[in-house]
Design an enzyme around this catalytic site. Sequence first.
Site, PDB file in Angstrom:
ATOM      1  N   ASP A  56      58.696  60.480  34.192  1.00 21.80           N
ATOM      2  CA  ASP A  56      59.123  59.449  33.236  1.00 21.80           C
ATOM      3  C   ASP A  56      60.443  58.760  33.552  1.00 21.80           C
ATOM      4  OD1 ASP A  56      58.978  57.871  31.170  1.00 21.80           O
ATOM      5  OD2 ASP A  56      58.224  58.233  29.677  1.00 21.80           O
ATOM      6  N   ASN A  83      62.095  52.352  42.331  1.00 23.96           N
ATOM      7  CA  ASN A  83      60.803  51.176  41.955  1.00 23.96           C
ATOM      8  C   ASN A  83      60.237  50.996  41.443  1.00 23.96           C
ATOM      9  OD1 ASN A  83      59.293  49.663  43.954  1.00 23.96           O
ATOM     10  ND2 ASN A  83      58.355  51.036  43.868  1.00 23.96           N
ATOM     11  N   SER A 134      65.173  45.368  42.409  1.00 24.39           N
ATOM     12  CA  SER A 134      64.851  44.148  41.108  1.00 24.39           C
ATOM     13  C   SER A 134      64.256  43.227  41.536  1.00 24.39           C
ATOM     14  CB  SER A 134      66.800  43.033  41.420  1.00 24.39           C
ATOM     15  OG  SER A 134      66.816  41.809  40.953  1.00 24.39           O
ATOM     16  N   TYR A 148      61.233  40.193  31.194  1.00 23.88           N
ATOM     17  CA  TYR A 148      61.436  41.030  32.605  1.00 23.88           C
ATOM     18  C   TYR A 148      62.809  40.430  33.478  1.00 23.88           C
ATOM     19  CZ  TYR A 148      59.786  41.771  37.219  1.00 23.88           C
ATOM     20  OH  TYR A 148      60.103  42.158  38.564  1.00 23.88           O
ATOM     21  N   LYS A 152      65.918  42.794  35.601  1.00 24.82           N
ATOM     22  CA  LYS A 152      66.323  42.196  36.637  1.00 24.82           C
ATOM     23  C   LYS A 152      67.375  41.738  36.598  1.00 24.82           C
ATOM     24  CE  LYS A 152      62.525  44.591  38.282  1.00 24.82           C
ATOM     25  NZ  LYS A 152      62.421  46.122  38.440  1.00 24.82           N
ATOM     26  N   THR A 183      50.006  42.394  44.906  1.00 31.24           N
ATOM     27  CA  THR A 183      49.354  43.631  44.079  1.00 31.24           C
ATOM     28  C   THR A 183      49.234  43.372  43.165  1.00 31.24           C
ATOM     29  OG1 THR A 183      51.762  43.758  43.045  1.00 31.24           O
ATOM     30  CG2 THR A 183      51.661  43.866  45.477  1.00 31.24           C
TER      31      THR A 183
END
Length: 272
Positions: A56, A83, A134, A148, A152, A183
């Site tokens: 984690d 990632n 990023s 979000y 980033k 994805t």
Amino acid sequence: MKKTIFITGASRGLGRIWAEAFLKRGDHVVVAVRTPSSLADLAKEYPATLLVLQLDVTNRDDAFKAVAKAKAHFGVIDILINNAGYGQMGAIEEVSEQEIRAQLETNVLGLIWLTQAIIPVMREQKSGHIIQLSSALGLVSIPLMGIYSASKYAVEGLSESLAAEVAGFGIKVTILEPNGFATDFSASSLGQSKSLAVYDEVRNGMFAAQTAEDTGVPEATTAAVLKLIDSENPPLRMILGKKGFPWVKYTYEERIKTWEDWQEVSVAAHGK
């Protein structure tokens, strides 16, 4: 040349695709994921070159232990790919404290812990490449993705400082900035805040734009990532996909125009 690559968040999506590509060409790969069983098929296929670790990323102590295990197992870590991460959708007013903290814990602090853990290893080796995930949304923000984007933007800033700090140790840093890809980022991996009706118009506009968006093919990123990790002089920043650059270019041109329009006021604020 065979490399040893440590990658987080590779149980699915781009990370999984890249991990498989590394293994297929003969690299040693360390995959750190929350659920090791999700990599059971790869572990069976590549028993000698794949090390799967449970991690984690928000746990700093465990991040350091994972890096130590990887170093002990393969003897070297050439590349770290940070990632692990996910998205959170919601207007700033809508996002709860818990959702904000969880987003920053994973996308920012998790990345920092792995980065801190890997630096001493690479410093001792006098070589290494840290690749930070990023997003195009780390360069340009949009409605409903502010938290979000904040995570980033943080990755962008800290990684730029990092690159200057570790260059003298032979360590390279690259910030990867993917635009939209097909994805599960926008599906099961995307957190959804409880909505307020006052933002329905904004939300409807965003959903309409997403439907029309030309998303990229995830598997097509593999060649770019392989070229990046094999480069002797990798770039500090690299956009993945064809949509990101024109969008970022337009936005930055508009920013510069605004700064220029207000330059007289800005200069006067200096006071001398």
